[in-house]
Design a protein around this motif. Sequence first.
Motif, mmCIF file in Angstrom:
data_model
loop_
_atom_site.group_PDB
_atom_site.id
_atom_site.type_symbol
_atom_site.label_atom_id
_atom_site.label_comp_id
_atom_site.label_asym_id
_atom_site.label_seq_id
_atom_site.Cartn_x
_atom_site.Cartn_y
_atom_site.Cartn_z
ATOM 1 N N ALA A 1 0.826 -1.210 0.000
ATOM 2 C CA ALA A 1 0.000 0.000 0.000
ATOM 3 C C ALA A 1 0.860 1.260 0.000
ATOM 4 O O ALA A 1 0.573 2.218 -0.725
ATOM 5 N N LYS A 2 1.939 1.277 0.802
ATOM 6 C CA LYS A 2 2.793 2.468 0.850
ATOM 7 C C LYS A 2 3.499 2.683 -0.488
ATOM 8 O O LYS A 2 3.603 3.822 -0.971
ATOM 9 N N MET B 1 0.943 4.076 -2.899
ATOM 10 C CA MET B 1 0.686 5.502 -2.666
ATOM 11 C C MET B 1 1.834 6.359 -3.184
ATOM 12 O O MET B 1 1.617 7.400 -3.817
ATOM 13 N N SER B 2 3.049 5.927 -2.908
ATOM 14 C CA SER B 2 4.218 6.681 -3.358
ATOM 15 C C SER B 2 4.263 6.790 -4.876
ATOM 16 O O SER B 2 4.464 7.868 -5.434
ATOM 17 N N ALA B 3 4.009 5.665 -5.559
ATOM 18 C CA ALA B 3 4.041 5.654 -7.022
ATOM 19 C C ALA B 3 2.886 6.432 -7.633
ATOM 20 O O ALA B 3 2.995 6.933 -8.757
ATOM 21 N N SER B 4 1.781 6.546 -6.879
ATOM 22 C CA SER B 4 0.571 7.188 -7.402
ATOM 23 C C SER B 4 0.463 8.657 -7.016
ATOM 24 O O SER B 4 -0.506 9.326 -7.392
ATOM 25 N N GLY B 5 1.424 9.167 -6.248
ATOM 26 C CA GLY B 5 1.374 10.564 -5.828
ATOM 27 C C GLY B 5 0.308 10.855 -4.796
ATOM 28 O O GLY B 5 -0.154 11.994 -4.683
ATOM 29 N N PRO C 1 8.382 -12.182 7.543
ATOM 30 C CA PRO C 1 7.894 -10.968 8.203
ATOM 31 C C PRO C 1 8.582 -9.711 7.696
ATOM 32 O O PRO C 1 9.770 -9.709 7.380
ATOM 33 N N LYS C 2 7.774 -8.649 7.596
ATOM 34 C CA LYS C 2 8.275 -7.325 7.213
ATOM 35 C C LYS C 2 7.718 -6.301 8.179
ATOM 36 O O LYS C 2 6.656 -6.505 8.780
ATOM 37 N N ILE C 3 8.415 -5.181 8.275
ATOM 38 C CA ILE C 3 7.861 -4.026 8.985
ATOM 39 C C ILE C 3 8.028 -2.790 8.112
ATOM 40 O O ILE C 3 8.884 -2.749 7.219
ATOM 41 N N ILE C 4 7.198 -1.814 8.392
ATOM 42 C CA ILE C 4 7.314 -0.504 7.756
ATOM 43 C C ILE C 4 7.624 0.494 8.855
ATOM 44 O O ILE C 4 6.956 0.524 9.901
ATOM 45 N N LYS D 1 -3.541 13.413 4.727
ATOM 46 C CA LYS D 1 -2.643 12.352 4.278
ATOM 47 C C LYS D 1 -3.214 11.002 4.707
ATOM 48 O O LYS D 1 -3.955 10.915 5.687
ATOM 49 N N VAL D 2 -2.849 9.959 3.968
ATOM 50 C CA VAL D 2 -3.348 8.611 4.264
ATOM 51 C C VAL D 2 -2.459 7.933 5.296
ATOM 52 O O VAL D 2 -1.246 7.824 5.111
ATOM 53 N N LEU D 3 -3.067 7.465 6.381
ATOM 54 C CA LEU D 3 -2.369 6.646 7.360
ATOM 55 C C LEU D 3 -2.421 5.174 6.973
ATOM 56 O O LEU D 3 -1.454 4.431 7.137
ATOM 57 N N GLU D 4 -3.577 4.755 6.479
ATOM 58 C CA GLU D 4 -3.754 3.352 6.097
ATOM 59 C C GLU D 4 -4.999 3.221 5.226
ATOM 60 O O GLU D 4 -5.879 4.082 5.222
#
Length: 418
Positions: A106-107, A110-114, A181-184, A281-284
């Motif tokens: 998702a992040k 969002m980054s790629a989509s502006g 597992p991943k974290i952001i 801004k989008v949190l999630e």
Amino acid sequence: MKILILGSGGREHAIIWKLSSEIKNPTIFAIPGNGGISDLANIVNIPLRQKKEIVDFAQKEKINLTVVGPETPLSEGIVDLFLENGCPIFGPVKKAALLESSKSWAKEFMSASGIPTGGFEIFDDFSVAKDFIETKAKFPVVLKFDGLAAGKGVSIIYSIEEGIPFLENIFLKNIYKTENPKIILEEFLSGRELSYLIFTDGESFIPMEPAKDYKKIFDGDKGPNTGGMGCFSPVDFCTKEIKKIIENQIVIPTIKNLQKRNITYTGVLYCGIILTSDGPKVLEYNARFGDPETEVLLPRMKTPLLDVMEAVVKRELRKIKIAWHQEYCVDVVLASRGYPEKHQTGKQIFGLDNVPRDVFVFHSGTKKQNNEYYTSGGRVLNIVSIGQTITEAGERVYKTIPLIDFEGKYYRNDIALL
């Protein structure tokens, strides 16, 4: 009309309550349901993870519409399986549900989509993440588990000492039992938060009324995150101008950039928004109705929910307009002591017969045995009321709460006041 609802929380109880009030002689089934839902629907004993068995049931019963409440079945592709078998279903396909099931996806989307969101770093290695926190992080920062965690996989970190245990839980203890597992690590954003939900058929969209939920367990927004301890709607600080910015800078780009990736998003899209000094801004993202947002939105919704859902499924949402009651609606969650960590269940619930008629009770973690209700989860009940002002609605809820009791009952005292 035969309807199947998947899920067991207050969100699903509210959906069933709304549908049963607007359809003449409906037959409603619920998998797995809960104690309160069992009063309105036929409980079907199939585990939610058994997707094929659920599709077989829908075909056998000739279900007219299936509605997916929680995120896990969406992330596991239940909508895809229903569509492959020609069964009508309300909810996004697995690829679209990545907006919720993978925070890193998702992040990056969002980054790629502006689309405006906080800065971020993604880590899939304990040592690399630990080194970043120890040498480069500018506190406070937000750490998020990449996958689904029932709203509990997020923590605001103010120091190295706070950050390391979070990393250990995700990578070394693997508390969410995931393969890779991943974290952001996200930039900490300041501002007022709100929930902005829309119905969409992949082309058109209709915004719902904004809502404000409370994720922290304790009064004053203290303590760990939960699935939500209360909510209210409408949100006066979300002005028409702010709504327009959210639509133009967040909602429309989200739908259009999903289309560019050949992803048609249908169902409910939930945008968790923070109103910063630089704008919304989008949190999630969530890929479904929020909980407890649903419990305050549906009582305010004048338009039949079934009409909207069927328009989404048929890709005819452009033909629909949604009308809303202008009153305020407040929800306070009654939880089990210890939630969101270890908590007891199996406690008898008393006093539900004492609830006034102008107060709704949507069950979350309950079961029904021998005509008595018992606790079966962390969040147990949603106490909901409507009023001409937010104060009136809130006071009605808080006057009702002492009438209901179970061992270990816990709730926040500042919902709609903070």
